[in-house]
Design a protein around this motif. Structure first.
Motif, PDB file in Angstrom:
ATOM      1  N   LEU A 174       0.826  -1.209   0.000  1.00 27.94           N
ATOM      2  CA  LEU A 174       0.000   0.000   0.000  1.00 27.94           C
ATOM      3  C   LEU A 174       0.859   1.257   0.000  1.00 27.94           C
ATOM      4  N   GLY A 175       1.992   1.206   0.688  1.00 32.27           N
ATOM      5  CA  GLY A 175       2.907   2.341   0.670  1.00 32.27           C
ATOM      6  C   GLY A 175       3.476   2.595  -0.714  1.00 32.27           C
ATOM      7  N   ARG A 176       3.814   1.522  -1.432  1.00 32.31           N
ATOM      8  CA  ARG A 176       4.283   1.669  -2.811  1.00 32.31           C
ATOM      9  C   ARG A 176       3.228   2.356  -3.666  1.00 32.31           C
ATOM     10  N   GLU A 177       1.967   1.957  -3.498  1.00 35.19           N
ATOM     11  CA  GLU A 177       0.896   2.587  -4.275  1.00 35.19           C
ATOM     12  C   GLU A 177       0.798   4.077  -3.970  1.00 35.19           C
ATOM     13  N   ASP A 178       0.949   4.438  -2.696  1.00 34.05           N
ATOM     14  CA  ASP A 178       0.898   5.858  -2.335  1.00 34.05           C
ATOM     15  C   ASP A 178       2.072   6.618  -2.947  1.00 34.05           C
ATOM     16  N   LEU A 179       3.262   6.012  -2.964  1.00 35.11           N
ATOM     17  CA  LEU A 179       4.420   6.659  -3.576  1.00 35.11           C
ATOM     18  C   LEU A 179       4.212   6.849  -5.075  1.00 35.11           C
ATOM     19  N   GLU A 180       3.701   5.818  -5.740  1.00 37.92           N
ATOM     20  CA  GLU A 180       3.469   5.916  -7.180  1.00 37.92           C
ATOM     21  C   GLU A 180       2.444   7.003  -7.483  1.00 37.92           C
ATOM     22  N   ALA A 181       1.425   7.115  -6.643  1.00 40.06           N
ATOM     23  CA  ALA A 181       0.413   8.159  -6.849  1.00 40.06           C
ATOM     24  C   ALA A 181       1.023   9.549  -6.673  1.00 40.06           C
ATOM     25  N   ALA A 182       1.895   9.699  -5.663  1.00 43.57           N
ATOM     26  CA  ALA A 182       2.540  10.999  -5.443  1.00 43.57           C
ATOM     27  C   ALA A 182       3.473  11.352  -6.595  1.00 43.57           C
ATOM     28  N   LEU A 183       4.174  10.384  -7.140  1.00 45.82           N
ATOM     29  CA  LEU A 183       5.024  10.629  -8.307  1.00 45.82           C
ATOM     30  C   LEU A 183       4.179  10.973  -9.531  1.00 45.82           C
ATOM     31  N   ASP A 184       3.082  10.253  -9.698  1.00 48.94           N
ATOM     32  CA  ASP A 184       2.209  10.474 -10.854  1.00 48.94           C
ATOM     33  C   ASP A 184       1.672  11.902 -10.876  1.00 48.94           C
ATOM     34  N   ARG A 185       1.403  12.463  -9.703  1.00 49.23           N
ATOM     35  CA  ARG A 185       0.915  13.843  -9.649  1.00 49.23           C
ATOM     36  C   ARG A 185       1.953  14.828 -10.178  1.00 49.23           C
ATOM     37  N   ARG A 186       3.210  14.398 -10.260  1.00 46.48           N
ATOM     38  CA  ARG A 186       4.280  15.227 -10.830  1.00 46.48           C
ATOM     39  C   ARG A 186       4.641  14.777 -12.242  1.00 46.48           C
ATOM     40  N   GLY A 187       3.827  13.911 -12.817  1.00 50.84           N
ATOM     41  CA  GLY A 187       4.104  13.423 -14.151  1.00 50.84           C
ATOM     42  C   GLY A 187       5.302  12.495 -14.213  1.00 50.84           C
ATOM     43  N   MET A 188       5.587  11.801 -13.108  1.00 50.36           N
ATOM     44  CA  MET A 188       6.765  10.943 -13.028  1.00 50.36           C
ATOM     45  C   MET A 188       6.363   9.497 -12.761  1.00 50.36           C
ATOM     46  N   ARG A 189       7.241   8.602 -13.147  1.00 48.39           N
ATOM     47  CA  ARG A 189       7.130   7.192 -12.806  1.00 48.39           C
ATOM     48  C   ARG A 189       8.466   6.739 -12.237  1.00 48.39           C
ATOM     49  N   PRO A 190       8.459   5.752 -11.335  1.00 49.70           N
ATOM     50  CA  PRO A 190       9.745   5.246 -10.846  1.00 49.70           C
ATOM     51  C   PRO A 190      10.518   4.547 -11.956  1.00 49.70           C
ATOM     52  N   GLN A 191      11.846   4.636 -11.886  1.00 46.75           N
ATOM     53  CA  GLN A 191      12.675   3.931 -12.864  1.00 46.75           C
ATOM     54  C   GLN A 191      12.490   2.428 -12.758  1.00 46.75           C
ATOM     55  N   LEU A 192      12.343   1.949 -11.539  1.00 50.03           N
ATOM     56  CA  LEU A 192      11.997   0.551 -11.305  1.00 50.03           C
ATOM     57  C   LEU A 192      11.410   0.413  -9.920  1.00 50.03           C
ATOM     58  N   VAL A 193      10.698  -0.703  -9.728  1.00 46.36           N
ATOM     59  CA  VAL A 193      10.085  -1.027  -8.437  1.00 46.36           C
ATOM     60  C   VAL A 193      10.602  -2.396  -8.032  1.00 46.36           C
ATOM     61  N   GLU A 194      11.159  -2.480  -6.830  1.00 47.54           N
ATOM     62  CA  GLU A 194      11.695  -3.738  -6.320  1.00 47.54           C
ATOM     63  C   GLU A 194      10.925  -4.145  -5.067  1.00 47.54           C
ATOM     64  N   ARG A 195      10.424  -5.363  -5.089  1.00 48.88           N
ATOM     65  CA  ARG A 195       9.660  -5.917  -3.964  1.00 48.88           C
ATOM     66  C   ARG A 195      10.529  -6.963  -3.270  1.00 48.88           C
ATOM     67  N   PHE A 196      10.584  -6.917  -1.936  1.00 45.62           N
ATOM     68  CA  PHE A 196      11.387  -7.883  -1.189  1.00 45.62           C
ATOM     69  C   PHE A 196      10.573  -8.486  -0.054  1.00 45.62           C
ATOM     70  N   GLN A 197      11.030  -9.627   0.422  1.00 46.05           N
ATOM     71  CA  GLN A 197      10.339 -10.348   1.476  1.00 46.05           C
ATOM     72  C   GLN A 197      10.881  -9.958   2.848  1.00 46.05           C
ATOM     73  N   LEU A 198      10.088 -10.157   3.881  1.00 48.31           N
ATOM     74  CA  LEU A 198      10.593 -10.004   5.237  1.00 48.31           C
ATOM     75  C   LEU A 198      11.711 -11.011   5.467  1.00 48.31           C
ATOM     76  N   ARG A 199      12.727 -10.576   6.220  1.00 45.71           N
ATOM     77  CA  ARG A 199      13.902 -11.395   6.537  1.00 45.71           C
ATOM     78  C   ARG A 199      14.761 -11.700   5.317  1.00 45.71           C
ATOM     79  N   GLN A 200      14.552 -10.959   4.229  1.00 43.33           N
ATOM     80  CA  GLN A 200      15.423 -11.121   3.066  1.00 43.33           C
ATOM     81  C   GLN A 200      16.774 -10.493   3.378  1.00 43.33           C
ATOM     82  N   ALA A 201      17.822 -11.268   3.256  1.00 48.36           N
ATOM     83  CA  ALA A 201      19.138 -10.828   3.710  1.00 48.36           C
ATOM     84  C   ALA A 201      20.005 -10.265   2.599  1.00 48.36           C
ATOM     85  N   ASP A 202      19.669 -10.509   1.347  1.00 44.54           N
ATOM     86  CA  ASP A 202      20.540 -10.093   0.255  1.00 44.54           C
ATOM     87  C   ASP A 202      19.748  -9.254  -0.750  1.00 44.54           C
TER      88      ASP A 202
END
Length: 405
Positions: free
Chosen positions: A192-220
């Protein structure tokens, strides 16, 4: 006077005396019966710094309330349960607090997913809960009118719509970054936080260069960070919790690649700052409270924290302050309601008549029928920065604003 009349008067006097004695014997039991308030949060695991900080803040408030005579002439009893940051466990905990412990209200809940899974039981029981920490924008809207006649869910933390707006303002408007990546965890909070960030960027006519999703306890995080570097990213926007955020900072150090980390308030968690060490320096995040004794009220709170815990450091200062303030707001509502009946407490919260002096702010009519958020604008939040191993104000104007608040 006839004997029968004297006898009747004697019987009336004895009956009155017995009624007085009976009432006197019963009254202490009623007045001493504690008012039970449920407190749930993650007191173990990766989210524990938030949960423990929140719990201790609530304990400080409860001690002050009881020292002043309690509520409605009765002591406050906190019934605490560890929800382990697990949705199912959180739902079970709230049901236990309501059905077995008979709590009259709830405080706490740290993780957005746990809030969405568990607060429905407060709603169904018509028992108000003030969410002290969880920030997902849906938290107070889950049972919002007109779909639901009454909403029993309130909040004192800064929701993610506001935080995302501040994060993007900091990255894009203030610091001029144009090629940003979003790194978020796979929980409800992160998604949900990612969606809020994307919406805030979209209001500036921007998109993230990439989106990376990770798991809890992911070490690398190496592969994700390499993709970000190859994409020419100049800042990473984050939505996760301390341990995994530290892996991002440490991963950049191993790759000898450094770009700013700007993310949600959880970049202030002790297990980010401690696990990342010098790699945490410079990370910035929205904060409702920064640990400085810049008013008499905040100094008293920080002194009380040290007296209670034996340490000056608060693992997550906003969680502690929000826990404290949420307990004071609930207490004010119970006093105004004059009862522990749930509908009356909810009504009082929606129309508080007394000013409540908190450590985040002083509250005047913080809630209404249609607004269950104490923080409604980014101007009520500050930008924090990790500096010297602790969170400080990123901007001097924010420090000055905090003193005036």
């Amino acid at each position: 006077m006839p004997l029968c009349t004297i006898f009747k008067q004697l019987l009336v006097a004895v009956a009155a005396m017995l009624m007085t004695l009976t009432a006197g014997a019963q009254q202490p039991a009623v007045s001493n019966n504690p008012i039970k308030i449920g407190v749930s949060g993650p007191f173990t695991g990766g989210s524990a710094p938030m949960g423990i900080s929140m719990r201790e803040g609530i304990r400080i408030a409860a001690a002050e309330i009881n020292a002043a005579g309690g509520l409605l002439g009765r002591p406050v009893e906190l019934v605490e349960r560890d929800d382990e940051a697990r949705n199912e466990r959180g739902a079970n905990v709230v049901q236990e607090l309501l059905n077995k412990e008979g709590v009259v209200a709830g405080l706490g809940i740290v993780n957005t997913g746990v809030a969405l899974a568990s607060q429905r039981y407060y709603q169904l029981a018509r028992v108000p809960v003030i969410t002290s920490v969880a920030t997902g924008s849906l938290v107070t809207k889950q049972f919002h009118p007109p779909e639901f006649v009454d909403n029993y869910i309130f909040r004192v933390s800064a929701n993610d719509t506001l935080q995302a707006a501040m994060i993007v303002e900091e990255a894009v408007d203030r610091r001029g970054f144009r090629r940003v990546a979003i790194f978020h965890d796979a929980t409800n909070y992160g998604v949900l936080g990612r969606e809020d960030l994307e919406a805030a960027l979209d209001r500036r006519g921007m998109r993230p260069q990439l989106v990376e999703r990770f798991q809890l306890r992911q070490a690398d995080m190496t592969q994700a960070l390499m993709r970000a570097r190859q994409a020419g990213v100049d800042a990473i926007l984050t939505y996760g919790i301390g341990p995994e955020l530290a892996q991002i900072a440490n991963g950049m150090a191993r790759l000898q690649w450094k770009v700013p980390l700007i993310g949600s308030w959880t970049l202030a968690m002790s297990n980010f700052i401690d696990n990342a060490g010098p790699n945490a320096e410079g990370a910035r995040m929205p904060q409702t409270f920064i640990q400085e004794p810049n008013s008499p009220r905040r100094k008293r709170f920080l002194d009380a924290w040290q007296a209670l815990t034996g340490t000056e450091r608060i693992p997550v200062p906003p969680a502690a302050a929000q826990g404290y303030d949420s307990a004071l707001l609930l207490a004010a509502a119970i006093r105004q309601a004059g009862t522990t009946e749930g509908d009356r407490i909810r009504d009082a919260l929606e129309n508080l008549q007394t000013r409540v002096e908190g450590v985040i702010m002083d509250y005047e009519r913080p809630f209404s029928r249609n607004n269950h958020e104490t923080i409604a604008a980014t101007g009520q939040i500050f930008m924090g920065e990790v500096r010297g191993g602790k969170v400080v104000f990123a901007y001097e104007e924010d420090r000055l604003r905090a003193v005036r608040r």
